[in-house]
Motif scaffolding. Structure first.
Motif, PDB file in Angstrom:
ATOM      1  N   THR A   7     -38.485  34.553   6.070  1.00  0.00           N
ATOM      2  CA  THR A   7     -37.128  34.202   5.739  1.00  0.00           C
ATOM      3  C   THR A   7     -37.395  32.705   5.008  1.00  0.00           C
ATOM      4  O   THR A   7     -38.631  32.038   5.038  1.00  0.00           O
ATOM      5  CB  THR A   7     -36.224  33.819   6.754  1.00  0.00           C
ATOM      6  OG1 THR A   7     -36.795  32.798   7.710  1.00  0.00           O
ATOM      7  CG2 THR A   7     -35.750  35.026   7.315  1.00  0.00           C
ATOM      8  N   ASP A   8     -36.480  32.412   3.959  1.00  0.00           N
ATOM      9  CA  ASP A   8     -36.732  31.429   3.204  1.00  0.00           C
ATOM     10  C   ASP A   8     -35.149  31.001   2.637  1.00  0.00           C
ATOM     11  O   ASP A   8     -34.513  31.594   2.607  1.00  0.00           O
ATOM     12  CB  ASP A   8     -37.302  31.602   1.710  1.00  0.00           C
ATOM     13  CG  ASP A   8     -37.607  30.406   0.854  1.00  0.00           C
ATOM     14  OD1 ASP A   8     -36.818  29.534   0.638  1.00  0.00           O
ATOM     15  OD2 ASP A   8     -38.883  30.210   0.554  1.00  0.00           O
ATOM     16  N   GLU A   9     -35.085  29.386   3.138  1.00  0.00           N
ATOM     17  CA  GLU A   9     -33.790  28.998   2.901  1.00  0.00           C
ATOM     18  C   GLU A   9     -33.067  29.007   1.595  1.00  0.00           C
ATOM     19  O   GLU A   9     -31.816  28.969   1.462  1.00  0.00           O
ATOM     20  CB  GLU A   9     -33.672  27.594   3.513  1.00  0.00           C
ATOM     21  CG  GLU A   9     -34.757  26.449   2.449  1.00  0.00           C
ATOM     22  CD  GLU A   9     -34.571  25.111   2.975  1.00  0.00           C
ATOM     23  OE1 GLU A   9     -35.352  24.345   2.508  1.00  0.00           O
ATOM     24  OE2 GLU A   9     -34.101  24.909   4.081  1.00  0.00           O
ATOM     25  N   LYS A  10     -33.902  29.249   0.703  1.00  0.00           N
ATOM     26  CA  LYS A  10     -33.286  29.252  -0.634  1.00  0.00           C
ATOM     27  C   LYS A  10     -32.813  30.918  -0.946  1.00  0.00           C
ATOM     28  O   LYS A  10     -31.977  30.932  -2.121  1.00  0.00           O
ATOM     29  CB  LYS A  10     -34.449  29.012  -1.726  1.00  0.00           C
ATOM     30  CG  LYS A  10     -34.910  27.631  -1.586  1.00  0.00           C
ATOM     31  CD  LYS A  10     -36.085  27.423  -2.775  1.00  0.00           C
ATOM     32  CE  LYS A  10     -37.304  28.246  -2.833  1.00  0.00           C
ATOM     33  NZ  LYS A  10     -38.148  27.755  -1.549  1.00  0.00           N
ATOM     34  N   ILE A  11     -32.853  31.759   0.039  1.00  0.00           N
ATOM     35  CA  ILE A  11     -32.695  32.963  -0.449  1.00  0.00           C
ATOM     36  C   ILE A  11     -31.992  33.719   0.709  1.00  0.00           C
ATOM     37  O   ILE A  11     -32.473  33.499   1.949  1.00  0.00           O
ATOM     38  CB  ILE A  11     -33.891  33.900  -0.918  1.00  0.00           C
ATOM     39  CG1 ILE A  11     -34.389  33.579  -2.077  1.00  0.00           C
ATOM     40  CG2 ILE A  11     -33.512  35.480  -0.692  1.00  0.00           C
ATOM     41  CD1 ILE A  11     -33.779  33.998  -3.534  1.00  0.00           C
ATOM     42  N   ASP A  12     -30.716  34.634   0.640  1.00  0.00           N
ATOM     43  CA  ASP A  12     -30.159  35.444   1.503  1.00  0.00           C
ATOM     44  C   ASP A  12     -31.021  36.374   2.157  1.00  0.00           C
ATOM     45  O   ASP A  12     -31.862  36.848   1.507  1.00  0.00           O
ATOM     46  CB  ASP A  12     -28.604  35.672   1.268  1.00  0.00           C
ATOM     47  CG  ASP A  12     -27.854  34.656   1.112  1.00  0.00           C
ATOM     48  OD1 ASP A  12     -28.017  33.661   1.361  1.00  0.00           O
ATOM     49  OD2 ASP A  12     -26.776  34.886   0.323  1.00  0.00           O
TER      50      ASP A  12
END
Length: 342
Positions: free
Chosen positions: A197-202
Motif C-alpha cells: 500500500t502507498d498513502e498516495k494511492i487508494d
C-alpha cells in the motif's frame, strides 16, 4: 483517523530494493547511502485505513516454535510434520485462527530451513484443520520479518488474509491465502507481483518485475535476436472485491492524446515529443491513474537501441505520481521504466 503500518520491516526492505532496481535500470548503479535512505523512508511509511479499503495489519502467528523446542507442544505443527516427512525444520511456525468464522480453528504452518539475512527461509507452507493437512505452497524462499515471523496477516473487509513474501535478491512475490468453508484458497493475484500500500494511492499496488527498459538489436535482426535489458518494477493496481471476497486487478482502456490533455490539463503528448521522445500507448486505469508509454530510439552504425519510459498521472489528486526520478518536469519524475501493457 487511526493509521496502520501495513509494511513491516522486511516488506519495506524488499520493496526498497525493488524500487531501487526500477530507478537505476539499464545497468546504472546506486550507492549504498541512497539505498539506506530509501529503505528507511519505506520502513516508516504509514497508510490510513481508508486508503486500503478498511485493511488492517494483524499480529503474527499465535504459536511459533523453533527446531530446538518440542514440536509436540503445537498440535498443528506436529500434524504437518507427520505428513510432510523429511523437510527442513530450522523454522517451525504456525498461524492459528478461525479464519472463515465458522467456529472451527485452522492453522497455516511453515516448515523451513535456517533463515538467510537477505532471502529468508527456504520452506513450505501447510494448511491444517481438524480433518485435513495439505501443502499449499511448495519450497520457496520466504522473507522473515523483524518479529521473526514469515507471516504477514491482515484483515480486509472482514476477511482474514494470510500473506507471505517469496523473496529473491531483486524480486519479490506476495503469496496470498484465505479460508472459505474450511478450505484453503489462493488469491487470484497471488504470485503475480509484490502487494503493498502507498498513502498516495487508494486501494492496493502490485509491483510487477520485467526486463523491458531497453531493447538493442542489429538492423535486419529477427524478433528473437533482439536483446532486452534493464530490470523494472512497474505498479499495477488492485482492489478487494466484496462479492468475490478476493483481490482483483483494475482494468484499463486506451485513450486518445486529446483525452489525455483534457485529464492532465496540459498537452502532455506534445511536451513528451518536444523532449525528443516518441509517444506510444496511452491508458486510463479504472482507479483513475493515467499511464503514458513513451520511448527514445537511437542508432549507432547498424545497432539500434530503444529505451522505454512511462509517466503516471493520478486523476484524484490532479498530480503526477512522484517515483523519485530525476527530471525538470513532473511527468519525468513519474517514470518507472519499461512498457505498460493491459
Amino acid at each position: 483517523m487511526m493509521k496502520k503500518k501495513l509494511l513491516n520491516k522486511v516488506s519495506a526492505t524488499v520493496l526498497a530494493g525493488l524500487m531501487l532496481c526500477s530507478i537505476t535500470g539499464c545497468g546504472e548503479e546506486i550507492d549504498a547511502e541512497t539505498a539506506e535512505t530509501s529503505q528507511e523512508e519505506l520502513t516508516l511509511q504509514d497508510v490510513t485505513e481508508d486508503a486500503t479499503g478498511a485493511a488492517t495489519s494483524d499480529d503474527a502467528g499465535d504459536t511459533a516454535t523453533s527446531a530446538g523446542q518440542e514440536s509436540v507442544d503445537d498440535p498443528y505443527i506436529s500434524k504437518a510434520l507427520s505428513v510432510a516427512g523429511n523437510v527442513p525444520m530450522d523454522v517451525q511456525e504456525s498461524l492459528v485462527d478461525d479464519f472463515d468464522g465458522d467456529g472451527d480453528k485452522e492453522a497455516f504452518v511453515f516448515l523451513g530451513g535456517e533463515p538467510d539475512e537477505i532471502i529468508g527461509s527456504n520452506g513450505s507452507l501447510w494448511f491444517v484443520s481438524d480433518d485435513s493437512c495439505e501443502q499449499v505452497l511448495e519450497q520457496k524462499n520466504i522473507a522473515v520479518n523483524e518479529k521473526g515471523s514469515v507471516f504477514e496477516p491482515m484483515t480486509v473487509e472482514n476477511v482474514k488474509i494470510v500473506m507471505l513474501t517469496e523473496a529473491y535478491i531483486s524480486e519479490a512475490y506476495s503469496k496470498i491465502f484465505f479460508v472459505k468453508n474450511g478450505k484453503c484458497e489462493k488469491s487470484r493475484i497471488s504470485g503475480t507481483g509484490y502487494l503493498y500500500t502507498d498513502e498516495k494511492i487508494d486501494d492496493f499496488l502490485v509491483s510487477h518485475p520485467a526486463y523491458d527498459m531497453c531493447v538493442e538489436y542489429e538492423i535486419g535482426a529477427d524478433e528473437s535476436e533482439k536483446m532486452a535489458t534493464g530490470h523494472t518494477w512497474k505498479n499495477y493496481y488492485a482492489y478487494f472485491d466484496k462479492d468475490k471476497q478476493d483481490f482483483c486487478y483494475y482494468g484499463a482502456h486506451s485513450i486518445t492524446e486529446d483525452e489525455l490533455a483534457s485529464i492532465c490539463g496540459i498537452d502532455l503528448a506534445s511536451e513528451i515529443r518536444n523532449e525528443g521522445f516518441q509517444v506510444d500507448d496511452i491508458y486510463r486505469v479504472d482507479n483513475g491513474v493515467v499511464i503514458v508509454n513513451y520511448s527514445e530510439e537511437t542508432q549507432n552504425g547498424n545497432t539500434v537501441s530503444i529505451e522505454y519510459h512511462n509517466a503516471s498521472f493520478y486523476e484524484k489528486t490532479k498530480q503526477f505520481l512522484d517515483f523519485g526520478i530525476d527530471g525538470d518536469k513532473q511527468w519525468q519524475k513519474s517514470d518507472q521504466g519499461g512498457i505498460y501493457s493491459f
